[in-house]
Enzyme design. Structure first.
Site, mmCIF file in Angstrom:
data_model
loop_
_atom_site.group_PDB
_atom_site.id
_atom_site.type_symbol
_atom_site.label_atom_id
_atom_site.label_comp_id
_atom_site.label_asym_id
_atom_site.label_seq_id
_atom_site.Cartn_x
_atom_site.Cartn_y
_atom_site.Cartn_z
ATOM 1 N N LYS A 227 0.847 -1.189 0.000
ATOM 2 C CA LYS A 227 0.000 0.000 0.000
ATOM 3 C C LYS A 227 0.884 1.240 0.000
ATOM 4 O O LYS A 227 1.757 1.394 0.848
ATOM 5 C CB LYS A 227 -0.916 0.033 1.223
ATOM 6 N N ASP B 80 -3.476 4.310 -1.975
ATOM 7 C CA ASP B 80 -4.408 4.722 -0.932
ATOM 8 C C ASP B 80 -4.415 6.250 -0.795
ATOM 9 O O ASP B 80 -3.765 6.811 0.079
ATOM 10 C CB ASP B 80 -3.990 4.063 0.389
ATOM 11 N N LYS C 279 -7.536 8.039 -0.981
ATOM 12 C CA LYS C 279 -8.833 8.421 -0.385
ATOM 13 C C LYS C 279 -9.411 9.675 -1.038
ATOM 14 O O LYS C 279 -9.710 10.666 -0.375
ATOM 15 C CB LYS C 279 -8.683 8.638 1.122
ATOM 16 N N ASP D 206 -13.668 14.739 -3.518
ATOM 17 C CA ASP D 206 -13.751 16.064 -4.131
ATOM 18 C C ASP D 206 -15.012 16.089 -4.988
ATOM 19 O O ASP D 206 -15.787 15.134 -4.976
ATOM 20 C CB ASP D 206 -12.493 16.337 -4.966
ATOM 21 N N THR E 261 -10.432 3.716 10.831
ATOM 22 C CA THR E 261 -10.334 2.893 12.040
ATOM 23 C C THR E 261 -9.939 3.717 13.263
ATOM 24 O O THR E 261 -9.942 3.217 14.381
ATOM 25 C CB THR E 261 -9.330 1.742 11.848
ATOM 26 N N ARG F 47 2.739 -0.815 10.727
ATOM 27 C CA ARG F 47 3.807 -0.719 11.718
ATOM 28 C C ARG F 47 4.187 -2.037 12.369
ATOM 29 O O ARG F 47 5.333 -2.217 12.773
ATOM 30 C CB ARG F 47 3.392 0.300 12.795
#
Length: 231
Positions: free
Chosen positions: A27, A54, A56, A59, A117, A209
């Site tokens: 990603k 990614d 997102k 608009d 999340t 992570r």
């Protein structure tokens, strides 16, 4: 399993990817894309990596359509928009992808972001003014995404079962917020383990992570992947 390349630049990305003998599904988010740009996506694709870009997008419909036309030319595998942008925006996102996809190629899959999340009941109520239950609003956005023709949603694994029941098993559910039991939750609230995500029926998991900041990244990758695939 999709590995989030949450690094500031290409040097750190290559240092991480050099640990692996095969190309991963990765990603690329805003931080990395805004630093390195489309050329870096082309570089990763040339080495066989599958890519979830990614960004997102959120608009006006025409702007999103034009942006998706350009993104499709990069031949990434998966892209996303914010479902809160509405039906017309999502439909025009697909139109842009169709226009930009090279002849003979499959267009990138497109999924809608429901709620991040990091979202909580209190936050969506007091800050966003959304008075329905968080899970109920996620389901509403998932249904809207499906009605708009998109391939699936980004959601918490906690919401997968209800979304599948309402929309169907073919609707793609991509779930971030994945941690091993030994990991820190950091800034995410609605988290599950890879084993739980597999049991629930997530279509794909996104891990950042827990792998990228591990002392032994290859060992961490194997731990996540084994738990995800063997559950």
């Amino acid at each position: 399993m999709i590995v989030a390349l949450d690094f500031p630049g290409r040097t750190e990305v290559h240092r991480f990817l050099d640990h692996f003998d095969e190309p991963l599904f990765v990603k690329v988010g805003m931080e990395l894309f805004y630093r390195e740009g489309p050329v870096f996506i082309e570089e990763l694709k040339s080495h066989g990596y599958s890519i979830f870009l990614d960004l997102k997008l959120h608009d006006i419909p025409t702007t999103v359509e034009r942006a998706m036309t350009n993104i499709a030319r990069l031949e990434v595998d998966l892209v996303n928009v914010h479902a809160l942008g509405g039906r017309q925006m999502m439909q025009q996102a697909l139109e842009g992808l169709e226009k930009g996809t090279p002849a003979g190629k499959n267009r990138p899959q497109c999924i809608g972001v429901t709620h991040l999340t990091s979202s909580t009941e209190e936050m969506i109520s007091s800050e966003l003014g959304i008075k329905t239950d968080l899970n109920e609003h996620v389901l509403h956005l998932a249904k809207l995404t499906n009605q708009s023709g998109l391939d699936g949603v980004v959601c918490s694994a906690h919401e997968v079962e209800e979304i599948k029941r309402a929309i169907g098993s073919e609707f793609l559910t991509v779930t971030p917020g994945i941690r091993l039991k030994s990991d820190s939750a950091d800034d995410q609230h609605r988290i599950v383990t890879p084993k739980e995500a597999s049991r629930i029926g997530s279509g794909a998991i996104v891990v950042g992570r827990g792998i990228t900041r591990a002392q032994d990244v290859k060992k961490a990758y194997r731990a996540y992947n084994n738990e995800w695939r063997n559950s």
